[in-house]
Write a protein that holds these residues in place. Sequence first.
Motif, PDB file in Angstrom:
ATOM      1  N   ASP A  48       0.587   4.128   1.067  1.00 53.34           N
ATOM      2  CA  ASP A  48       0.653   4.877   2.329  1.00 53.34           C
ATOM      3  C   ASP A  48       1.616   4.239   3.325  1.00 53.34           C
ATOM      4  O   ASP A  48       2.051   4.900   4.267  1.00 53.34           O
ATOM      5  CB  ASP A  48      -0.739   4.966   2.968  1.00 53.34           C
ATOM      6  CG  ASP A  48      -1.671   5.859   2.187  1.00 53.34           C
ATOM      7  OD1 ASP A  48      -1.189   6.648   1.341  1.00 53.34           O
ATOM      8  OD2 ASP A  48      -2.892   5.771   2.402  1.00 53.34           O
ATOM      9  N   ARG A  49       1.943   2.973   3.126  1.00 56.24           N
ATOM     10  CA  ARG A  49       2.815   2.255   4.056  1.00 56.24           C
ATOM     11  C   ARG A  49       4.175   1.923   3.478  1.00 56.24           C
ATOM     12  O   ARG A  49       5.092   1.574   4.204  1.00 56.24           O
ATOM     13  CB  ARG A  49       2.161   0.937   4.479  1.00 56.24           C
ATOM     14  CG  ARG A  49       0.919   1.118   5.275  1.00 56.24           C
ATOM     15  CD  ARG A  49       0.395  -0.225   5.669  1.00 56.24           C
ATOM     16  NE  ARG A  49      -0.762  -0.073   6.539  1.00 56.24           N
ATOM     17  CZ  ARG A  49      -1.248  -1.030   7.262  1.00 56.24           C
ATOM     18  NH1 ARG A  49      -0.691  -2.220   7.236  1.00 56.24           N
ATOM     19  NH2 ARG A  49      -2.299  -0.825   8.016  1.00 56.24           N
ATOM     20  N   HIS A  59       0.848  -1.189   0.000  1.00 52.47           N
ATOM     21  CA  HIS A  59       0.000   0.000   0.000  1.00 52.47           C
ATOM     22  C   HIS A  59       0.886   1.242   0.000  1.00 52.47           C
ATOM     23  O   HIS A  59       1.798   1.366   0.815  1.00 52.47           O
ATOM     24  CB  HIS A  59      -0.930   0.015   1.211  1.00 52.47           C
ATOM     25  CG  HIS A  59      -2.035   0.994   1.061  1.00 52.47           C
ATOM     26  ND1 HIS A  59      -1.850   2.343   1.230  1.00 52.47           N
ATOM     27  CD2 HIS A  59      -3.325   0.821   0.711  1.00 52.47           C
ATOM     28  CE1 HIS A  59      -2.978   2.969   1.011  1.00 52.47           C
ATOM     29  NE2 HIS A  59      -3.899   2.061   0.695  1.00 52.47           N
TER      30      HIS A  59
END
Length: 98
Positions: free
Chosen positions: A34-35, A32
């Motif tokens: 965002d990670r 992901h």
Amino acid sequence: MSADHYAALGVAANATLADIKKAFRQKASFYHPDRNDAPDAAQRFQAVQKAYEVLSDDDTRQAYDDNRRRNLLDDPLQTAQEIWQAYSSRIFSATDSH
């Protein structure tokens, strides 16, 4: 050959739906954007999403599997080369780690 959805999720072609869901959750969480700050994280995340979309639906998965089998028969030399490359990279990486 186009993208290998099984490889994107890291599962075998005979994986159960439960295996596919578990692999999807793990890979999607890892890639992901965002990670994961890796430059290719968003692209890999999209590949994982597409793989899950195809493999989690029985009809779509059957069509995908049928197409994979046809590709194996349509271009056996390319398929053999891909199999050999995947096999040899696993062998060499296993050898390097020992």
